[in-house]
Design an enzyme around this catalytic site. Sequence first.
Site, PDB file in Angstrom:
ATOM      1  N   CYS A   1       0.906  -1.245  -0.049  1.00 39.67           N
ATOM      2  CA  CYS A   1      -0.067  -0.005  -0.060  1.00 39.67           C
ATOM      3  C   CYS A   1       0.902   1.249  -0.019  1.00 39.67           C
ATOM      4  O   CYS A   1       1.977   1.263   0.181  1.00 39.67           O
ATOM      5  CB  CYS A   1      -0.916   0.042   1.227  1.00 39.67           C
ATOM      6  SG  CYS A   1      -1.496  -1.424   1.697  1.00 39.67           S
TER       7      CYS A   1
ATOM      8  N   ARG B   1       3.962   0.943  -6.040  1.00 38.07           N
ATOM      9  CA  ARG B   1       4.104  -0.105  -4.909  1.00 38.07           C
ATOM     10  C   ARG B   1       3.136  -1.154  -5.161  1.00 38.07           C
ATOM     11  O   ARG B   1       2.926  -2.207  -4.337  1.00 38.07           O
ATOM     12  CB  ARG B   1       3.784   0.701  -3.740  1.00 38.07           C
ATOM     13  CG  ARG B   1       5.182   1.824  -3.376  1.00 38.07           C
ATOM     14  CD  ARG B   1       4.544   2.759  -2.354  1.00 38.07           C
ATOM     15  NE  ARG B   1       4.303   1.862  -0.913  1.00 38.07           N
ATOM     16  CZ  ARG B   1       5.376   1.729   0.071  1.00 38.07           C
ATOM     17  NH1 ARG B   1       6.520   2.171  -0.224  1.00 38.07           N
ATOM     18  NH2 ARG B   1       4.993   1.386   1.074  1.00 38.07           N
TER      19      ARG B   1
ATOM     20  N   TRP C   1      -3.279  -2.231  -1.034  1.00 38.36           N
ATOM     21  CA  TRP C   1      -2.653  -3.686  -1.793  1.00 38.36           C
ATOM     22  C   TRP C   1      -3.442  -4.722  -0.842  1.00 38.36           C
ATOM     23  O   TRP C   1      -3.079  -4.868   0.437  1.00 38.36           O
ATOM     24  CB  TRP C   1      -1.237  -3.741  -1.719  1.00 38.36           C
ATOM     25  CG  TRP C   1      -0.755  -5.005  -2.686  1.00 38.36           C
ATOM     26  CD1 TRP C   1      -0.603  -4.938  -3.851  1.00 38.36           C
ATOM     27  CD2 TRP C   1      -0.367  -6.291  -2.251  1.00 38.36           C
ATOM     28  NE1 TRP C   1      -0.371  -6.292  -4.484  1.00 38.36           N
ATOM     29  CE2 TRP C   1      -0.006  -7.035  -3.200  1.00 38.36           C
ATOM     30  CE3 TRP C   1      -0.469  -6.787  -0.945  1.00 38.36           C
ATOM     31  CZ2 TRP C   1       0.529  -8.409  -2.903  1.00 38.36           C
ATOM     32  CZ3 TRP C   1      -0.025  -7.898  -0.626  1.00 38.36           C
ATOM     33  CH2 TRP C   1       0.538  -8.854  -1.609  1.00 38.36           C
TER      34      TRP C   1
ATOM     35  N   ASN D   1      -0.946   1.131   6.587  1.00 44.45           N
ATOM     36  CA  ASN D   1       0.006   0.178   5.697  1.00 44.45           C
ATOM     37  C   ASN D   1       0.376  -0.898   6.989  1.00 44.45           C
ATOM     38  O   ASN D   1       0.724  -0.503   8.024  1.00 44.45           O
ATOM     39  CB  ASN D   1       1.264   0.706   5.118  1.00 44.45           C
ATOM     40  CG  ASN D   1       1.001   1.238   3.955  1.00 44.45           C
ATOM     41  OD1 ASN D   1      -0.249   1.557   3.538  1.00 44.45           O
ATOM     42  ND2 ASN D   1       1.996   2.276   3.175  1.00 44.45           N
ATOM     43  N   GLY D   2       0.291  -2.124   6.462  1.00 39.64           N
ATOM     44  CA  GLY D   2       1.014  -3.135   7.548  1.00 39.64           C
ATOM     45  C   GLY D   2      -0.317  -4.268   7.686  1.00 39.64           C
ATOM     46  O   GLY D   2      -1.398  -4.225   7.001  1.00 39.64           O
TER      47      GLY D   2
ATOM     48  N   GLU E   1      17.939 -15.295 -11.779  1.00 39.59           N
ATOM     49  CA  GLU E   1      17.587 -13.884 -11.939  1.00 39.59           C
ATOM     50  C   GLU E   1      16.665 -13.844 -13.329  1.00 39.59           C
ATOM     51  O   GLU E   1      15.641 -12.855 -13.350  1.00 39.59           O
ATOM     52  CB  GLU E   1      18.358 -12.960 -11.665  1.00 39.59           C
ATOM     53  CG  GLU E   1      17.997 -11.475 -11.886  1.00 39.59           C
ATOM     54  CD  GLU E   1      16.965 -11.043 -11.064  1.00 39.59           C
ATOM     55  OE1 GLU E   1      16.467 -11.652 -10.051  1.00 39.59           O
ATOM     56  OE2 GLU E   1      16.400  -9.909 -11.412  1.00 39.59           O
TER      57      GLU E   1
ATOM     58  N   LYS F   1      12.836 -12.552 -13.594  1.00 36.40           N
ATOM     59  CA  LYS F   1      12.286 -11.466 -14.443  1.00 36.40           C
ATOM     60  C   LYS F   1      11.244 -11.577 -15.509  1.00 36.40           C
ATOM     61  O   LYS F   1      10.260 -11.016 -15.543  1.00 36.40           O
ATOM     62  CB  LYS F   1      13.694 -10.674 -15.327  1.00 36.40           C
ATOM     63  CG  LYS F   1      14.397  -9.861 -14.548  1.00 36.40           C
ATOM     64  CD  LYS F   1      14.042  -8.287 -14.236  1.00 36.40           C
ATOM     65  CE  LYS F   1      13.400  -8.510 -12.750  1.00 36.40           C
ATOM     66  NZ  LYS F   1      13.834  -8.916 -11.610  1.00 36.40           N
TER      67      LYS F   1
ATOM     68  N   GLU G   1       7.828 -12.838 -13.637  1.00 35.13           N
ATOM     69  CA  GLU G   1       7.188 -11.802 -12.753  1.00 35.13           C
ATOM     70  C   GLU G   1       6.489 -10.434 -13.827  1.00 35.13           C
ATOM     71  O   GLU G   1       5.600 -10.047 -13.287  1.00 35.13           O
ATOM     72  CB  GLU G   1       7.910 -10.991 -11.748  1.00 35.13           C
ATOM     73  CG  GLU G   1       9.087 -10.022 -12.251  1.00 35.13           C
ATOM     74  CD  GLU G   1       9.599  -9.570 -11.033  1.00 35.13           C
ATOM     75  OE1 GLU G   1       9.087  -9.015 -10.000  1.00 35.13           O
ATOM     76  OE2 GLU G   1      10.933  -9.251 -11.245  1.00 35.13           O
TER      77      GLU G   1
ATOM     78  N   HIS H   1      18.376 -35.247 -14.190  1.00 39.70           N
ATOM     79  CA  HIS H   1      18.014 -35.690 -12.749  1.00 39.70           C
ATOM     80  C   HIS H   1      16.441 -35.454 -12.611  1.00 39.70           C
ATOM     81  O   HIS H   1      15.890 -35.719 -11.429  1.00 39.70           O
ATOM     82  CB  HIS H   1      18.661 -35.039 -11.637  1.00 39.70           C
ATOM     83  CG  HIS H   1      20.264 -35.551 -11.640  1.00 39.70           C
ATOM     84  ND1 HIS H   1      20.785 -36.857 -11.422  1.00 39.70           N
ATOM     85  CD2 HIS H   1      21.246 -34.561 -12.076  1.00 39.70           C
ATOM     86  CE1 HIS H   1      22.000 -36.706 -11.628  1.00 39.70           C
ATOM     87  NE2 HIS H   1      22.430 -35.387 -11.992  1.00 39.70           N
TER      88      HIS H   1
ATOM     89  N   LYS I   1       6.191  -3.316  -5.233  1.00 37.64           N
ATOM     90  CA  LYS I   1       7.621  -2.793  -5.104  1.00 37.64           C
ATOM     91  C   LYS I   1       8.584  -3.294  -4.061  1.00 37.64           C
ATOM     92  O   LYS I   1       9.470  -3.796  -4.109  1.00 37.64           O
ATOM     93  CB  LYS I   1       7.739  -1.552  -5.550  1.00 37.64           C
ATOM     94  CG  LYS I   1       9.426  -1.065  -5.854  1.00 37.64           C
ATOM     95  CD  LYS I   1      10.027  -1.758  -6.634  1.00 37.64           C
ATOM     96  CE  LYS I   1      11.439  -1.473  -6.790  1.00 37.64           C
ATOM     97  NZ  LYS I   1      12.115  -2.391  -8.057  1.00 37.64           N
TER      98      LYS I   1
HETATM   99  C1  AGP Z   1      12.292  -8.478  -8.170  1.00 42.46           C
HETATM  100  O1  AGP Z   1      12.134  -7.963  -9.545  1.00 42.46           O
HETATM  101  C2  AGP Z   1      10.970  -8.177  -7.143  1.00 42.46           C
HETATM  102  N1  AGP Z   1      10.917  -6.663  -7.361  1.00 42.46           N
HETATM  103  C3  AGP Z   1      11.146  -8.569  -5.777  1.00 42.46           C
HETATM  104  O2  AGP Z   1      11.625 -10.047  -5.939  1.00 42.46           O
HETATM  105  C4  AGP Z   1      12.366  -8.076  -5.081  1.00 42.46           C
HETATM  106  O3  AGP Z   1      13.640  -8.161  -5.483  1.00 42.46           O
HETATM  107  C5  AGP Z   1      12.323  -8.364  -3.593  1.00 42.46           C
HETATM  108  O4  AGP Z   1      10.831  -8.207  -3.020  1.00 42.46           O
HETATM  109  C6  AGP Z   1      13.238  -7.674  -2.387  1.00 42.46           C
HETATM  110  O5  AGP Z   1      13.090  -6.614  -2.495  1.00 42.46           O
HETATM  111  P1  AGP Z   1      14.182  -5.607  -1.842  1.00 42.46           P
HETATM  112  O6  AGP Z   1      15.318  -5.622  -2.406  1.00 42.46           O
HETATM  113  O7  AGP Z   1      13.537  -4.071  -1.865  1.00 42.46           O
HETATM  114  O8  AGP Z   1      14.433  -6.207  -0.408  1.00 42.46           O
END
Ligand code: AGP
Length: 609
Positions: A2, A27, A74, A100-101, A482, A486, A489, A505, A604
């Site tokens: 949020c 976010r 969110w 938030n939270g 990674e 990418k 996601e 395996h 984010k």
């Molecule tokens: C990756 O593209 C995502 N945005 C997510 O995996 C992110 O890397 C992860 O949530 C960690 O976030 P941070 O680096 O802000 O701790």
Amino acid sequence: MCGIVGYTGGEACVPILLEGLEALAYRGYDSAGVAVFDGEKISLCKAQGQLSNLSVLLREQPLAGSCGIGHTRWATHGEPSYVNAHPHMDDAKQIALVHNGIIENYQNLKQMLIQKGCEFVSETDTEVVAQLIGSLYMGDCLSAVLAAMRLMEGSFALSILFYDEPRTIYCCCKDSPMVVGHSESASFVASDIPALLPYTRDVCFMEDKQIAVLRPDGVDYFNEFGLPIEKTLTHIDWDVEAAKKGNFEHFMMKEIFEEPVAFKKTLEQYVSVKELRLKTDIFPWSQEEAAALKKLSIVSCGTAYHAALLGKKFIERMAGLPVEVDIASEFRYGDAVLEPGDSLMVISQSGETADTIAALRMANGRGCRTVAICNVIGSTIAREAETVLFTYAGPEIAVAATKSYLTQLIVLYLTALDLAQKRGRMSAEAVASRILEMAAMPERMQRILDNRERIQYFASRAFSVKHVFFIGRGIDHALAMEAALKLKEISYIHSEAYAAGELKHGTIALIEEGSLVVALATQPELLKKMASNMEEVRVRGARVLAVTNGPADGVAANSHEQWELEPMEETLTPFCAILPMQLLAYYMAVQKGCSVDRPRNLAKSVTVE
Ligand code: AGP
């Protein structure tokens, strides 16, 4: 997660609140709303879905007032809906708040409040907080907030309007970020810096259980016991444009294009490029400490975890130091063997990831040496780690981490060089030659960006695939992790990373006619093995895209397409190899019409567990 904004000053607050929510939209959210004190009452306006839906409503039913709070939600408790959207009020409509939270004991509090006669309209924990503060309010706003803080368990960032204190906003937080700012005639609160930048660069990062009381003429701060405290301001030197899209269609592409500059900026913070030497005093361990180190633990999440996997490769290969890497959500509930004096590193772009914060606090609690690699000054992790190694990627708005990952790799690589030099494993000359090659990296990266059409063309033919396998060995396997994240996601295409030697395996059973396999084959000493792994999948019908470090024997015969990087020292290949992977993911997602900057279900910064 949020987003919260708040404004109290001399201007109409609604346009300012909407602009702030837009700045925080990255976010991730599924509904939004505002509460405004219009001089007579507190009025709400809420809408499900995009912020534009809220804007339309506010044009149709304008809310006048110069003090208000806003929120993008969110969903955690209760589905995305109008009823569950914030702000929420108490029964008496005297208090409105945004949150938030996650309040972990909200059910118990709700039962208690129901027994007191409170009536609830939503499924949210946030409405419980509004009713709780309403039930505790006896005429003193600060006391009511303090009392509520003592009853709530879990994480919260709250901005609260009280009818009896017009033009005032009460704010507090615990395990959820909140930043406060003040200009000459107004005060502001937000979940993150970009929402405040248009108004002030001098901000105050709230700490757990502190309270900020915002008025047009200034901000007063209190500790959890209600005693006044002084807070220091942090000057943010990001330029406002850096948090805007510019001429790019998406923030993600803008941020990919910023990678050469981010690389250069970050490198220059830690090395003297002219003298080709490390600024060794910046790094966490002295010569003696480095020599005495027995192990380094690295803990992080998501892309930052994938950076840690490469950090392990760099540090073990160059410094001969064992590195244990763990996912923060596993680490914090696992049986970590951490002794006082052990070294633990966390990596986090936002500095607000709940699981990573928890891991850091666990290590701090056990008397460990804690180091953070972080991109946000003043963030919780940056404040609580013993030593911070900042990345200089600038604001990263797209949910998909790109430039932050690259700059995390730089700091990890340079840390490996520093440890290697201090542990007598690499000479100053050997380190200098790596720095020289790193200094040339931005130009290499730029050439990849300048020749991106080939990647775009490949994506235009491949985007309808259902499964993609990224395979590699050693450094390439860490990179494949990674690359797979990418793609999945932002394009929602199922993609997995596998150690190439692991395919036989079990996973190779999934390879069939038309499967797309991306083979990362940049490590010369593993090339022959990779070529045979590529042949294994090719003869079973897979289409193979190979990424190599210069010309590579045996690859052409076993791949349908080959992207050749300019030859470089093999430990440096991730800095260039990740670019085609990020671009591939981007173009595939664009071809599929996905919401590239704000993928479904993602946020984010994962500030809740
Ligand atoms: C990756 O593209 C995502 N945005 C997510 O995996 C992110 O890397 C992860 O949530 C960690 O976030 P941070 O680096 O802000 O701790």
